[in-house]
Design an enzyme around this catalytic site. Sequence first.
Site, PDB file in Angstrom:
ATOM      1  N   THR A 182      -8.194  -7.689   2.386  1.00  0.00           N
ATOM      2  CA  THR A 182      -9.223  -7.814   3.405  1.00  0.00           C
ATOM      3  C   THR A 182      -8.611  -8.363   4.685  1.00  0.00           C
ATOM      4  O   THR A 182      -7.505  -8.913   4.679  1.00  0.00           O
ATOM      5  CB  THR A 182     -10.357  -8.739   2.933  1.00  0.00           C
ATOM      6  OG1 THR A 182      -9.812 -10.044   2.669  1.00  0.00           O
ATOM      7  CG2 THR A 182     -10.989  -8.199   1.645  1.00  0.00           C
ATOM      8  N   GLU A 328     -13.600  -3.471   0.225  1.00  0.00           N
ATOM      9  CA  GLU A 328     -14.123  -3.544  -1.144  1.00  0.00           C
ATOM     10  C   GLU A 328     -14.860  -2.279  -1.581  1.00  0.00           C
ATOM     11  O   GLU A 328     -15.200  -2.143  -2.756  1.00  0.00           O
ATOM     12  CB  GLU A 328     -15.058  -4.745  -1.282  1.00  0.00           C
ATOM     13  CG  GLU A 328     -14.383  -6.099  -1.129  1.00  0.00           C
ATOM     14  CD  GLU A 328     -14.356  -6.621   0.302  1.00  0.00           C
ATOM     15  OE1 GLU A 328     -14.147  -7.832   0.492  1.00  0.00           O
ATOM     16  OE2 GLU A 328     -14.550  -5.811   1.247  1.00  0.00           O
ATOM     17  N   LYS A 438     -29.261 -18.336  14.966  1.00  0.00           N
ATOM     18  CA  LYS A 438     -30.521 -18.929  14.511  1.00  0.00           C
ATOM     19  C   LYS A 438     -31.048 -19.852  15.601  1.00  0.00           C
ATOM     20  O   LYS A 438     -30.533 -20.947  15.817  1.00  0.00           O
ATOM     21  CB  LYS A 438     -30.332 -19.703  13.210  1.00  0.00           C
ATOM     22  CG  LYS A 438     -31.671 -20.133  12.593  1.00  0.00           C
ATOM     23  CD  LYS A 438     -31.529 -20.567  11.156  1.00  0.00           C
ATOM     24  CE  LYS A 438     -32.892 -20.769  10.510  1.00  0.00           C
ATOM     25  NZ  LYS A 438     -32.781 -21.127   9.084  1.00  0.00           N
ATOM     26  N   TRP A 443     -34.244 -15.555  13.987  1.00  0.00           N
ATOM     27  CA  TRP A 443     -32.938 -14.925  14.021  1.00  0.00           C
ATOM     28  C   TRP A 443     -32.799 -13.993  15.219  1.00  0.00           C
ATOM     29  O   TRP A 443     -33.719 -13.250  15.562  1.00  0.00           O
ATOM     30  CB  TRP A 443     -32.680 -14.117  12.742  1.00  0.00           C
ATOM     31  CG  TRP A 443     -32.592 -14.938  11.504  1.00  0.00           C
ATOM     32  CD1 TRP A 443     -33.503 -15.016  10.493  1.00  0.00           C
ATOM     33  CD2 TRP A 443     -31.525 -15.813  11.129  1.00  0.00           C
ATOM     34  NE1 TRP A 443     -33.074 -15.879   9.525  1.00  0.00           N
ATOM     35  CE2 TRP A 443     -31.857 -16.384   9.882  1.00  0.00           C
ATOM     36  CE3 TRP A 443     -30.316 -16.183  11.735  1.00  0.00           C
ATOM     37  CZ2 TRP A 443     -31.037 -17.286   9.226  1.00  0.00           C
ATOM     38  CZ3 TRP A 443     -29.495 -17.082  11.082  1.00  0.00           C
ATOM     39  CH2 TRP A 443     -29.857 -17.624   9.839  1.00  0.00           C
TER      40      TRP A 443
END
Length: 542
Positions: A182, A328, A438, A443
């Site tokens: 990754t 992944e 936030k 949000w």
Amino acid sequence: MHATMMNYPLTTNHLIARAAKLFGEVEIVSQAPDRSLIRHTYADLHARSRALAHGLLTAGLQPGDRVATLMWNHHAHMEVYFGVPMAGGVYHTLNLRLSPEDLAHIVSDAGDRYLVIDDVLLPLLAKFGGRPPFERIFVVRWTDQLVPEGLHEYEGLIGAGAPADWTPPPANENDPIGMCYTSGTTGRPKGVVYSHRATVLHSLASALPDSLDLSVRDSLCPVVPMFHVNAWGLPFTATMVGAKQVHPGPHLQPDALLDLWAKERVNVSAGVPTIWMGIMKLVAQDPGKWQLQPNLRMVVGGSAAPESMIAAMDELGMQVIHAWGMTETTPLGSVARLQPKHAQLPAAEQLKIRAKQGIAPPFVEMRVVDDQGREVAWDGEKIGELQVRGPWVAAGYHGGVEAADKWTEDGWFRTGDVVTIDADGYMQITDRTKDLVKSGGEWISSVALENALMGHADVAEAAVVAVPHPKWTERPIAVVVAKPGKQLDEAALTAYLAERFEKWWLPDGYVVREEIPRGATGKFLKRQLRDELVSWFDDKPG
């Protein structure tokens, strides 16, 4: 009653053998560091991959041994893709853009035994510090420089080729064939190990008409590096269908790519949005300079492509195809393609659909889960974390690292992407969980603000980050880069955004930069920006 079907193994050995038999004359073109073009065919690829497998076994390769690569996109890297698994080994593509610390960690974590490296990248070995940890290093020569003492020539490893009657070791479809790490944007890079079966199934799904629609009729140029999730699996998919492959080597500048595309009649390419922005700029400046293939398909992944970019590319005769995936997920997780029922929609509505990340291919399942762990409906409005599962989705990391954090108890992979999915199954990323702002208990999507800002006529790039605020918990700050010759006016940017978002969504400030820092895969380094801007509100009234 029992099924009477053969248990035929799904292996990449079959893909390359089939390509050599049916498409043996189809070209694989590699651009060398001096920009000369080296031409091979699928018949050559098969023969050289067999020779590599035989050479590695003769050199002592054992089943499961890792063979690392430090290479650009070209024929020799493809030979490693097929030859190492053919010998029973596991290729491990090293991202040459990672930090020295991350590279050293990755090589140690993977337990790499051998390394294949381009001679032009030999200086990178110094990044490992002291003696490189590989038992043997094989150098692919592109220049006249001699191979340093103690290293070995790649062509010597291949030697005279494999004997005609040589048979590779038997392969199980669940054997590991390759590994990628990754990008490390949320901590140490973690290894994902791919199997024959996952790679073959991924290739089949990737080639579907409603996915990337690859066939023997295509000339493909993967700009995305082969060290970045196997160039999104495209070398395997192209080999499976017999498509011509055109590899750019180290030359990823827009003018070099356009020259290559025109010369080799490329009609499909793939890369991150920053590549396409440079392409778009040059073609717009001189539309007649390059004789490109009509409706050249440009697969975009890595980060979201703004609607404005997709529309601009349409006007230039290039079709952007939005896709999403992760290391992944091998990586294809979704593709945004219009369906017949969308044909009657206004152009603006069609554009909105194409700017989504799209629908999952067969065998990939998606669900959206809120912060209470409850699955939410697909209505295009409710947001939550995207979770996926399927036959080419990882079930864990190499060595079992952080498995408890990333996989649910019932076996779904937690992507960390905050999304909506509409009633037709089209997924749209609104943010990463770590990048949401936030503010006052509500949000704000940094991605939505970024894409809107990049639609402004004076803005080249934009990144929006959450900065701690004494009253509202967090507020958005925008880091912006002006287009050449343009001056950015904060009031004008705010007025532009105010036409599209509620007032409380608007950034509390702007930082004008010449460039935005990027990671090894081309994504904005928002963590670095957050660190730099953490004290933004310290001396400002609330």
